[in-house]
Design an enzyme around this catalytic site. Structure first.
Site, PDB file in Angstrom:
ATOM      1  N   GLY A   1       1.415  -1.031  -0.127  1.00 34.90           N
ATOM      2  CA  GLY A   1       0.276   0.184  -0.325  1.00 34.90           C
ATOM      3  C   GLY A   1       1.377   1.182   0.085  1.00 34.90           C
ATOM      4  O   GLY A   1       2.224   1.656   0.154  1.00 34.90           O
ATOM      5  N   SER A   2      -0.124   2.717  -0.158  1.00 36.18           N
ATOM      6  CA  SER A   2       1.015   3.682  -0.330  1.00 36.18           C
ATOM      7  C   SER A   2       1.394   3.949   0.706  1.00 36.18           C
ATOM      8  O   SER A   2       2.376   4.600   0.920  1.00 36.18           O
ATOM      9  CB  SER A   2       0.003   4.535  -1.063  1.00 36.18           C
ATOM     10  OG  SER A   2      -1.226   4.765  -0.140  1.00 36.18           O
TER      11      SER A   2
ATOM     12  N   LYS B   1      -8.829  -5.015   5.916  1.00 33.55           N
ATOM     13  CA  LYS B   1      -7.123  -4.552   5.012  1.00 33.55           C
ATOM     14  C   LYS B   1      -7.703  -5.532   3.448  1.00 33.55           C
ATOM     15  O   LYS B   1      -8.819  -6.269   3.623  1.00 33.55           O
ATOM     16  CB  LYS B   1      -6.467  -5.121   5.401  1.00 33.55           C
ATOM     17  CG  LYS B   1      -5.458  -4.797   6.468  1.00 33.55           C
ATOM     18  CD  LYS B   1      -4.197  -5.332   6.910  1.00 33.55           C
ATOM     19  CE  LYS B   1      -3.060  -5.508   5.898  1.00 33.55           C
ATOM     20  NZ  LYS B   1      -2.759  -4.468   5.101  1.00 33.55           N
ATOM     21  N   GLY B   2      -7.276  -5.087   2.996  1.00 33.94           N
ATOM     22  CA  GLY B   2      -7.383  -5.765   0.957  1.00 33.94           C
ATOM     23  C   GLY B   2      -7.544  -4.834   0.425  1.00 33.94           C
ATOM     24  O   GLY B   2      -8.186  -4.869  -0.823  1.00 33.94           O
TER      25      GLY B   2
ATOM     26  N   GLU C   1      -0.554 -10.901   3.114  1.00 27.82           N
ATOM     27  CA  GLU C   1      -0.795  -9.589   4.147  1.00 27.82           C
ATOM     28  C   GLU C   1      -1.677 -10.940   5.865  1.00 27.82           C
ATOM     29  O   GLU C   1       0.220 -10.220   6.696  1.00 27.82           O
ATOM     30  CB  GLU C   1      -1.246  -8.587   4.439  1.00 27.82           C
ATOM     31  CG  GLU C   1      -0.906  -7.664   2.796  1.00 27.82           C
ATOM     32  CD  GLU C   1      -2.367  -6.742   2.741  1.00 27.82           C
ATOM     33  OE1 GLU C   1      -1.610  -5.335   2.487  1.00 27.82           O
ATOM     34  OE2 GLU C   1      -2.744  -6.905   2.840  1.00 27.82           O
TER      35      GLU C   1
HETATM   36  C1  5RP Z   1      -3.079  -3.965   0.666  1.00 27.23           C
HETATM   37  C2  5RP Z   1      -3.916  -3.902   1.538  1.00 27.23           C
HETATM   38  C3  5RP Z   1      -3.501  -1.685   2.514  1.00 27.23           C
HETATM   39  O1  5RP Z   1      -2.209  -2.017   3.121  1.00 27.23           O
HETATM   40  C4  5RP Z   1      -4.461  -1.038   3.063  1.00 27.23           C
HETATM   41  O2  5RP Z   1      -5.076  -0.582   1.380  1.00 27.23           O
HETATM   42  C5  5RP Z   1      -3.910   0.708   3.437  1.00 27.23           C
HETATM   43  O3  5RP Z   1      -3.011   1.014   1.826  1.00 27.23           O
HETATM   44  P1  5RP Z   1      -2.958   3.253   1.783  1.00 27.23           P
HETATM   45  O4  5RP Z   1      -2.120   2.733   3.170  1.00 27.23           O
HETATM   46  O5  5RP Z   1      -2.425   3.246   0.658  1.00 27.23           O
HETATM   47  O6  5RP Z   1      -4.142   3.679   1.961  1.00 27.23           O
HETATM   48  O7  5RP Z   1      -4.393  -3.551   3.065  1.00 27.23           O
HETATM   49  O8  5RP Z   1      -4.367  -4.859   0.260  1.00 27.23           O
END
Ligand code: 5RP
Length: 226
Positions: free
Chosen positions: A24-25, A93-94, A102
């Site tokens: 994720g970002s 999450k996801g 994860e």
């Molecule tokens: C990916 C995830 C990410 O950790 C979640 O979507 C958060 O992402 P971001 O930091 O970009 O908001 O679970 O499957």
């Protein structure tokens, strides 16, 4: 906010440890700072376990040495993002369709640190974000029917700049589910995973140890620990 919280998590990584590398970002900033600490010689003898293709690509870009679950017997610390965090540190999450890997990596870690900005904090899971469920492609229709019987509204996640559904790193589909109320996340996590054809869902119950929250206070980014 994401940058500061990613840096705060990277600062907690110690030399000689095995690190779960989330997706994720927000986590991307943590990986960047881990790479910078390695480059400065501040962090030595680190091994990373990526939770996705994205994490693997970033780790290679930042020169973080990688290993696999076949070659280690523990993970010291995992850093990962979340889409929702409730007051009991339970998560959804996801958002990046990576929740299956994860969950494997984050659950194995002695300490699991979640990095989020304050918009991710909710009173009840499911209030702002749909619950992702990874499903084996041939089972998508019976799984969606079973989810409707549980009171959920399922939608197949579709690709962006790709015709057809999102394909996970395992070659599966993701069904995003709207539940009006997730009263008992632990029970729902098990119930969903018990539907034949479901690989894993995005509820992480009792897994997170520390939540680092990035927020803006008086115009300045700050990091708070829960
Ligand atoms: C990916 C995830 C990410 O950790 C979640 O979507 C958060 O992402 P971001 O930091 O970009 O908001 O679970 O499957």
């Amino acid at each position: 906010m994401k940058q500061q919280v990613g840096k705060a998590a990277a600062d907690r990584v110690q030399s000689g440890t095995i690190v779960g590398l989330g997706t994720g970002s927000t986590t991307a900033y943590a990986l960047q700072y881990i790479g910078e600490r390695i480059a400065k010689g501040e962090l030595k003898d680190i091994k990373g376990v990526p939770t996705s293709f994205q994490a693997e690509v970033l780790a290679k870009q930042y020169n973080i040495p990688l290993t696999t679950l076949d070659d280690i017997d523990h993970i010291d610390i995992a850093i990962d993002g979340a889409d929702e965090v409730d007051p009991n540190k339970n998560l959804i999450k996801g958002g990046g369709a990576a929740h299956t890997r994860e969950k494997i990596v984050d659950c194995l870690a002695t300490q699991f640190i979640v990095v989020v900005d304050s918009t991710k904090l909710v009173e009840k899971l499911g209030s702002t974000f749909l619950l992702p469920v990874e499903v084996i492609p041939m089972a998508k229709t019976p799984v969606m029917n079973a989810i409707e019987k549980l009171g959920g509204k399922p939608t197949l996640r579709m690709g962006v700049k790709k015709a057809g559904p999102v394909i996970t790193d395992q070659g599966n589909f993701v069904i995003d589910v709207k539940f009006d109320n997730i009263e008992n996340p632990a029970e729902l996590e098990k119930t969903l995973n018990n539907i034949p054809g479901v690989l894993e869902n995005g509820l992480f119950v009792g897994v997170a140890d520390v939540i680092l929250v990035g927020e803006i206070i008086d115009g300045q980014p700050k990091v708070r620990e829960i």
